[in-house]
Design a protein around this motif. Structure first.
Motif, PDB file in Angstrom:
ATOM      1  N   PHE A 247       0.682  -1.249  -0.008  1.00  0.00           N
ATOM      2  CA  PHE A 247      -0.106  -0.019  -0.108  1.00  0.00           C
ATOM      3  C   PHE A 247       0.707   1.161   0.064  1.00  0.00           C
ATOM      4  CE2 PHE A 247      -2.557  -3.348   2.035  1.00  0.00           C
ATOM      5  CZ  PHE A 247      -3.566  -3.205   1.352  1.00  0.00           C
ATOM      6  N   ALA A 248       0.367   2.508  -0.748  1.00  0.00           N
ATOM      7  CA  ALA A 248       1.009   3.608  -0.724  1.00  0.00           C
ATOM      8  C   ALA A 248       0.195   4.687  -0.556  1.00  0.00           C
ATOM      9  CB  ALA A 248       2.062   3.685  -1.990  1.00  0.00           C
ATOM     10  N   SER A 249       0.482   5.660   0.182  1.00  0.00           N
ATOM     11  CA  SER A 249      -0.203   6.993   0.265  1.00  0.00           C
ATOM     12  C   SER A 249       0.452   7.905  -0.540  1.00  0.00           C
ATOM     13  CB  SER A 249      -0.397   7.235   1.909  1.00  0.00           C
ATOM     14  OG  SER A 249       0.661   7.703   2.246  1.00  0.00           O
ATOM     15  N   PRO A 250      -0.028   9.272  -0.643  1.00  0.00           N
ATOM     16  CA  PRO A 250       0.615  10.322  -1.256  1.00  0.00           C
ATOM     17  C   PRO A 250       2.032  10.373  -0.789  1.00  0.00           C
ATOM     18  CG  PRO A 250      -1.662  10.946  -1.097  1.00  0.00           C
ATOM     19  CD  PRO A 250      -1.653   9.597  -0.251  1.00  0.00           C
ATOM     20  N   SER A 251       2.197  10.315   0.425  1.00  0.00           N
ATOM     21  CA  SER A 251       3.471  10.762   1.185  1.00  0.00           C
ATOM     22  C   SER A 251       4.456   9.395   0.980  1.00  0.00           C
ATOM     23  CB  SER A 251       3.379  10.881   2.689  1.00  0.00           C
ATOM     24  OG  SER A 251       2.718   9.856   3.224  1.00  0.00           O
ATOM     25  N   THR A 252       3.964   8.389   1.305  1.00  0.00           N
ATOM     26  CA  THR A 252       4.742   7.037   1.163  1.00  0.00           C
ATOM     27  C   THR A 252       5.194   6.795  -0.513  1.00  0.00           C
ATOM     28  OG1 THR A 252       2.654   5.792   1.016  1.00  0.00           O
ATOM     29  CG2 THR A 252       3.942   5.966   3.174  1.00  0.00           C
ATOM     30  N   LEU A 253       4.171   7.192  -1.207  1.00  0.00           N
ATOM     31  CA  LEU A 253       4.677   7.103  -2.667  1.00  0.00           C
ATOM     32  C   LEU A 253       5.520   8.137  -3.149  1.00  0.00           C
ATOM     33  CD1 LEU A 253       4.039   5.528  -5.349  1.00  0.00           C
ATOM     34  CD2 LEU A 253       2.382   7.382  -5.936  1.00  0.00           C
ATOM     35  N   MET A 254       5.592   9.002  -2.423  1.00  0.00           N
ATOM     36  CA  MET A 254       6.810  10.057  -2.942  1.00  0.00           C
ATOM     37  C   MET A 254       7.929   9.746  -2.334  1.00  0.00           C
ATOM     38  SD  MET A 254       6.996  14.266  -1.743  1.00  0.00           S
ATOM     39  CE  MET A 254       5.567  14.409  -2.428  1.00  0.00           C
ATOM     40  N   ALA A 255       7.947   9.093  -1.056  1.00  0.00           N
ATOM     41  CA  ALA A 255       9.295   8.654  -0.738  1.00  0.00           C
ATOM     42  C   ALA A 255       9.581   7.321  -1.422  1.00  0.00           C
ATOM     43  CB  ALA A 255       9.173   7.880   0.802  1.00  0.00           C
ATOM     44  N   LEU A 256       8.492   6.560  -2.170  1.00  0.00           N
ATOM     45  CA  LEU A 256       9.281   5.510  -2.891  1.00  0.00           C
ATOM     46  C   LEU A 256       9.791   5.962  -4.168  1.00  0.00           C
ATOM     47  CD1 LEU A 256       8.878   2.269  -3.692  1.00  0.00           C
ATOM     48  CD2 LEU A 256       6.761   2.719  -4.479  1.00  0.00           C
ATOM     49  N   VAL A 257       9.131   6.818  -4.964  1.00  0.00           N
ATOM     50  CA  VAL A 257       9.692   7.088  -6.191  1.00  0.00           C
ATOM     51  C   VAL A 257      10.949   8.088  -6.032  1.00  0.00           C
ATOM     52  CG1 VAL A 257       7.340   7.208  -7.337  1.00  0.00           C
ATOM     53  CG2 VAL A 257       8.274   9.267  -5.988  1.00  0.00           C
ATOM     54  N   ASN A 258      11.220   8.610  -5.025  1.00  0.00           N
ATOM     55  CA  ASN A 258      12.583   9.405  -4.581  1.00  0.00           C
ATOM     56  C   ASN A 258      13.646   8.222  -4.415  1.00  0.00           C
ATOM     57  OD1 ASN A 258      11.662  11.847  -4.744  1.00  0.00           O
ATOM     58  ND2 ASN A 258      10.906  11.810  -2.574  1.00  0.00           N
ATOM     59  N   THR A 259      13.333   7.203  -3.948  1.00  0.00           N
ATOM     60  CA  THR A 259      14.186   6.085  -3.602  1.00  0.00           C
ATOM     61  C   THR A 259      14.463   5.626  -4.663  1.00  0.00           C
ATOM     62  OG1 THR A 259      13.314   5.442  -1.362  1.00  0.00           O
ATOM     63  CG2 THR A 259      14.632   3.652  -2.440  1.00  0.00           C
ATOM     64  N   VAL A 260      13.459   5.200  -5.688  1.00  0.00           N
ATOM     65  CA  VAL A 260      13.791   4.615  -7.279  1.00  0.00           C
ATOM     66  C   VAL A 260      14.681   5.403  -7.921  1.00  0.00           C
ATOM     67  CG1 VAL A 260      12.581   4.033  -9.316  1.00  0.00           C
ATOM     68  CG2 VAL A 260      11.625   3.390  -6.955  1.00  0.00           C
ATOM     69  N   GLY A 261      14.554   6.776  -7.805  1.00  0.00           N
ATOM     70  CA  GLY A 261      15.275   7.858  -8.481  1.00  0.00           C
ATOM     71  C   GLY A 261      16.631   7.975  -8.138  1.00  0.00           C
ATOM     72  N   SER A 262      16.840   7.474  -6.752  1.00  0.00           N
ATOM     73  CA  SER A 262      18.454   7.125  -6.310  1.00  0.00           C
ATOM     74  C   SER A 262      19.005   5.954  -6.799  1.00  0.00           C
ATOM     75  CB  SER A 262      18.269   7.209  -4.810  1.00  0.00           C
ATOM     76  OG  SER A 262      17.881   8.411  -4.113  1.00  0.00           O
ATOM     77  N   ILE A 263      18.083   5.078  -7.006  1.00  0.00           N
ATOM     78  CA  ILE A 263      18.556   3.626  -7.334  1.00  0.00           C
ATOM     79  C   ILE A 263      18.828   3.741  -8.966  1.00  0.00           C
ATOM     80  CG2 ILE A 263      17.843   1.499  -8.043  1.00  0.00           C
ATOM     81  CD1 ILE A 263      16.283   1.441  -5.454  1.00  0.00           C
ATOM     82  N   LEU A 264      18.086   4.796  -9.537  1.00  0.00           N
ATOM     83  CA  LEU A 264      18.434   4.556 -11.088  1.00  0.00           C
ATOM     84  C   LEU A 264      19.597   5.252 -11.352  1.00  0.00           C
ATOM     85  CD1 LEU A 264      14.878   5.397 -12.364  1.00  0.00           C
ATOM     86  CD2 LEU A 264      15.941   3.195 -12.671  1.00  0.00           C
ATOM     87  N   ARG A 265      20.099   6.657 -10.354  1.00  0.00           N
ATOM     88  CA  ARG A 265      21.187   7.379 -10.660  1.00  0.00           C
ATOM     89  C   ARG A 265      22.205   6.482 -10.324  1.00  0.00           C
ATOM     90  NH1 ARG A 265      17.643  11.050  -8.431  1.00  0.00           N
ATOM     91  NH2 ARG A 265      18.127  10.796  -6.227  1.00  0.00           N
ATOM     92  N   ASP A 266      22.143   5.748  -9.229  1.00  0.00           N
ATOM     93  CA  ASP A 266      23.465   4.843  -8.667  1.00  0.00           C
ATOM     94  C   ASP A 266      23.604   3.910 -10.046  1.00  0.00           C
ATOM     95  OD1 ASP A 266      23.440   6.225  -6.387  1.00  0.00           O
ATOM     96  OD2 ASP A 266      22.507   4.531  -5.167  1.00  0.00           O
ATOM     97  N   GLY A 267      22.767   3.541 -10.590  1.00  0.00           N
ATOM     98  CA  GLY A 267      22.725   2.419 -11.669  1.00  0.00           C
ATOM     99  C   GLY A 267      23.623   2.996 -12.840  1.00  0.00           C
ATOM    100  N   ARG A 268      23.115   4.152 -13.177  1.00  0.00           N
ATOM    101  CA  ARG A 268      23.877   4.783 -14.446  1.00  0.00           C
ATOM    102  C   ARG A 268      25.469   5.215 -13.969  1.00  0.00           C
ATOM    103  NH1 ARG A 268      18.794   7.595 -14.651  1.00  0.00           N
ATOM    104  NH2 ARG A 268      19.517   9.193 -13.374  1.00  0.00           N
ATOM    105  N   MET A 269      25.631   5.612 -12.787  1.00  0.00           N
ATOM    106  CA  MET A 269      26.999   5.712 -12.220  1.00  0.00           C
ATOM    107  C   MET A 269      27.577   4.595 -12.265  1.00  0.00           C
ATOM    108  SD  MET A 269      26.380   8.313  -8.862  1.00  0.00           S
ATOM    109  CE  MET A 269      28.104   8.524  -8.831  1.00  0.00           C
ATOM    110  N   LYS A 270      27.112   3.396 -11.985  1.00  0.00           N
ATOM    111  CA  LYS A 270      27.853   2.312 -11.914  1.00  0.00           C
ATOM    112  C   LYS A 270      28.222   1.719 -13.480  1.00  0.00           C
ATOM    113  CE  LYS A 270      26.370   0.284  -7.621  1.00  0.00           C
ATOM    114  NZ  LYS A 270      25.698  -0.773  -6.968  1.00  0.00           N
ATOM    115  N   GLU A 271      27.118   2.027 -14.311  1.00  0.00           N
ATOM    116  CA  GLU A 271      27.432   1.827 -15.798  1.00  0.00           C
ATOM    117  C   GLU A 271      28.606   2.511 -16.239  1.00  0.00           C
ATOM    118  OE1 GLU A 271      23.643   2.254 -17.731  1.00  0.00           O
ATOM    119  OE2 GLU A 271      22.800   0.344 -16.883  1.00  0.00           O
ATOM    120  N   GLN A 272      28.638   3.676 -16.115  1.00  0.00           N
ATOM    121  CA  GLN A 272      29.527   4.755 -16.468  1.00  0.00           C
ATOM    122  C   GLN A 272      30.894   4.555 -15.988  1.00  0.00           C
ATOM    123  OE1 GLN A 272      28.173   8.704 -15.357  1.00  0.00           O
ATOM    124  NE2 GLN A 272      26.497   8.422 -16.850  1.00  0.00           N
TER     125      GLN A 272
END
Length: 272
Positions: A247-272
């Motif tokens: 389950f996700a509320s507006p605040s927890t979904l915001m935390a989730l997508v911010n975490t996803v954004g951090s994971i994606l940035r870390d993945g791009r850095m590792k690829e580079q």
């Protein structure tokens, strides 16, 4: 003040005394001189009294005038301040009226299931667009089994893609809030559990696909419903976890997508 009558009275008294003295003795001339002298003294006193009274009246008139001027100025300042406050009140009243109209409009939206679903999807899309790059999500995406989901979030490797479905069990929640006795509350809780469990079942059956999706999320566009669910319905939370639905509320979904954004940035850095 009219001093004519008192002076006339004094003169009459003096003349009466003169004639009385004339009948009683021979020194009439001396008495007449005394009467004239008394009359002169009385006239002087009357003039002095009139002058003093006039001065007092002038002073009183001046003080009254000054007091009226000051009162007029203060009244003007008070009226000016009152007008300014009335202007502020009018502005606040207008804002309240506008807000009331907006609340009525929101109430109309939430009372219609189709419009309510669109409202939840719009809120979810806004949160995701603000936090993730366009390549990390897709709205109204189709899975391999042909079902369409409100949103897919793409993560590298496990967990892979995460389906998000927007649901809004508003009627059942309102019934809980309106319950006035234990019987009504028990019935409302039962209906709320049934409604949420139905959503969990549909999400698990439609969006949990072997070798494609490991988890799915039910987005609740209401912090109050999310809090009610987590506080008073732990059995539903446990059943959803067994079915791999979160389950996700507006605040927890915001935390989730911010975490996803951090994971994606870390993945791009590792690829580079």
């Amino acid at each position: 003040m009219d001093w004519t009558l008192p002076v006339a009275g004094m003169i009459v008294v003096a003349i009466a005394a003169f004639f009385a003295g004339r009948r009683s003795g021979p020194d009439q001339t001396d008495k007449l001189d005394q009467i004239i002298k008394i009359q002169a003294e009385l006239s002087g006193r009357v003039q002095h009294s009139e002058s003093s009274l006039n001065e007092r009246l002038e002073g009183l008139s001046k003080r009254v005038g000054e007091g009226l001027n000051q009162h007029t100025e203060k009244t003007g300042e008070t009226l000016k301040g009152l007008q300014e406050r009335l202007a502020v009140i009018d502005s606040a009243q207008k804002n309240i009226t506008d807000l009331s109209q907006q609340m009525v409009g929101l109430q109309d939206i939430l009372s219609n299931k189709q419009a309510r679903g669109a409202f939840g999807e719009f809120q979810m899309e806004a949160l995701i667009k603000d936090a993730l790059p366009p390549s990390a999500y897709a709205f109204q995406a189709t899975l391999s089994n042909g079902t369409r989901v409100d949103c897919l979030i793409r993560l590298p490797g496990p967990p892979g893609i995460i389906p998000i479905d927007s649901k809004f069990p508003l009627e059942a929640y309102r019934a809980i809030q309106r319950a006035e006795n234990e019987t009504d509350k028990k019935n409302a809780n039962r209906n709320f559990s049934k409604d949420v469990n139905t959503h969990i079942k549909h999400i698990a059956e439609r969006y949990i696909i072997a070798n494609e999706t490991d988890w799915a999320i039910m987005f609740l566009p209401s912090e109050a419903i999310f809090a009610e669910l987590n506080s008073n319905f732990p059995n539903i939370i446990e059943d959803a976890q067994r079915r791999r639905v979160g389950f996700a509320s507006p605040s927890t979904l915001m935390a989730l997508v911010n975490t996803v954004g951090s994971i994606l940035r870390d993945g791009r850095m590792k690829e580079q």
